[in-house]
Design an enzyme around this catalytic site. Sequence first.
Site, PDB file in Angstrom:
ATOM      1  N   ASP A   1      36.072  41.275  28.657  1.00  0.00           N
ATOM      2  CA  ASP A   1      37.230  40.977  29.502  1.00  0.00           C
ATOM      3  C   ASP A   1      38.521  41.031  28.694  1.00  0.00           C
ATOM      4  O   ASP A   1      39.597  41.314  29.237  1.00  0.00           O
ATOM      5  CB  ASP A   1      37.055  39.592  30.137  1.00  0.00           C
ATOM      6  CG  ASP A   1      38.147  39.277  31.143  1.00  0.00           C
ATOM      7  OD1 ASP A   1      38.705  40.225  31.734  1.00  0.00           O
ATOM      8  OD2 ASP A   1      38.441  38.090  31.346  1.00  0.00           O
TER       9      ASP A   1
ATOM     10  N   ASP B   1      39.338  45.235  28.084  1.00  0.00           N
ATOM     11  CA  ASP B   1      39.785  46.193  29.098  1.00  0.00           C
ATOM     12  C   ASP B   1      41.299  46.178  29.291  1.00  0.00           C
ATOM     13  O   ASP B   1      41.927  47.230  29.460  1.00  0.00           O
ATOM     14  CB  ASP B   1      39.064  45.962  30.430  1.00  0.00           C
ATOM     15  CG  ASP B   1      39.192  44.534  30.936  1.00  0.00           C
ATOM     16  OD1 ASP B   1      39.906  43.733  30.305  1.00  0.00           O
ATOM     17  OD2 ASP B   1      38.573  44.214  31.970  1.00  0.00           O
TER      18      ASP B   1
ATOM     19  N   ARG C   1      46.582  48.979  28.496  1.00  0.00           N
ATOM     20  CA  ARG C   1      47.958  49.065  27.985  1.00  0.00           C
ATOM     21  C   ARG C   1      48.082  50.122  26.892  1.00  0.00           C
ATOM     22  O   ARG C   1      49.067  50.865  26.845  1.00  0.00           O
ATOM     23  CB  ARG C   1      48.398  47.697  27.467  1.00  0.00           C
ATOM     24  CG  ARG C   1      48.615  46.668  28.579  1.00  0.00           C
ATOM     25  CD  ARG C   1      49.160  45.363  28.032  1.00  0.00           C
ATOM     26  NE  ARG C   1      48.161  44.645  27.240  1.00  0.00           N
ATOM     27  CZ  ARG C   1      47.284  43.792  27.751  1.00  0.00           C
ATOM     28  NH1 ARG C   1      47.253  43.562  29.056  1.00  0.00           N
ATOM     29  NH2 ARG C   1      46.423  43.166  26.967  1.00  0.00           N
TER      30      ARG C   1
ATOM     31  N   ASP D   1      38.795  43.574  37.550  1.00  0.00           N
ATOM     32  CA  ASP D   1      38.676  42.589  36.477  1.00  0.00           C
ATOM     33  C   ASP D   1      38.577  41.176  37.042  1.00  0.00           C
ATOM     34  O   ASP D   1      37.706  40.389  36.645  1.00  0.00           O
ATOM     35  CB  ASP D   1      39.888  42.713  35.549  1.00  0.00           C
ATOM     36  CG  ASP D   1      39.824  41.741  34.385  1.00  0.00           C
ATOM     37  OD1 ASP D   1      38.884  41.836  33.584  1.00  0.00           O
ATOM     38  OD2 ASP D   1      40.718  40.889  34.276  1.00  0.00           O
TER      39      ASP D   1
ATOM     40  N   ASP E   1      35.262  38.667  37.030  1.00  0.00           N
ATOM     41  CA  ASP E   1      35.338  37.320  36.444  1.00  0.00           C
ATOM     42  C   ASP E   1      34.826  36.269  37.420  1.00  0.00           C
ATOM     43  O   ASP E   1      34.012  35.411  37.067  1.00  0.00           O
ATOM     44  CB  ASP E   1      36.786  36.987  36.064  1.00  0.00           C
ATOM     45  CG  ASP E   1      37.278  37.796  34.881  1.00  0.00           C
ATOM     46  OD1 ASP E   1      36.439  38.333  34.142  1.00  0.00           O
ATOM     47  OD2 ASP E   1      38.505  37.888  34.704  1.00  0.00           O
TER      48      ASP E   1
END
Length: 245
Positions: free
Chosen positions: A69, A72, A77, A90, A94
């Site tokens: 997590d 990614d 970016r 994402d 989660d």
Amino acid sequence: MAPRRRNAPVDVDAEEALGLATAQSENVFLFVPNLIGYTRIILAGVSLHFMSYHPIYCTIAYCVSCLLDAVDGQAARALGQTSKFGAVLDMVTDRCTTSCLLCYLSSVYPDYALGFQFLIALDFSSHYMHMYSSLVTGSSSHKHINNDVSRILRWYYNDPLTLFVVCAANELFFVSLYLMKWTSTPIGLPDYIPWSKTLTYAQLFALFSAPVCATKNIINVVQLWKASKILVGVDIAERKKLKKI
């Protein structure tokens, strides 16, 4: 209250968006951070498969999924591959991963099932409300928070290290609770330390991570309340606008 708007949303309807996704001049589904997201989902599925009978495999798969997590977002970016799909993927990963573990904990700690169910409901509702309030106010990301909206949310979302530590410790607490049902070997601390004869590593990790887990859920409450107020504010603004017409 200062607005959270960063970038105005793109003016595209659902039909046009589906057409663009089908044409796929640029395949967002295959962006590197999204591929990492799919890997996280697979690992989460593996952990669920082993959860009831193989704690080592389960813990490894679950922890690697959670640690990815932190990767990614950096990949998105660095490669210029940030996307709304990736952000939602994402967040959904989660929420679902943690919720599945909490469901299992509800079965092995039935006396605390209501508490685990509350945490699941709080986690889902606060993040959904927060994401939706970000969308209706035109924010380019649910992580873009001004101090005027909430200092604690700005501190939580805008500092990558804080976000990672809080989320990691939150997951560590739940994983420790899971491992406590499988481990009973004491650490072997000196006798003058309280609980030294019975304290296991899982219990030790749970003790250290519990305050951070509590902090994370306080943040969820703040997030839910602030998002609710923002949505009510939008409702009031829209009603005032309609009355002027």
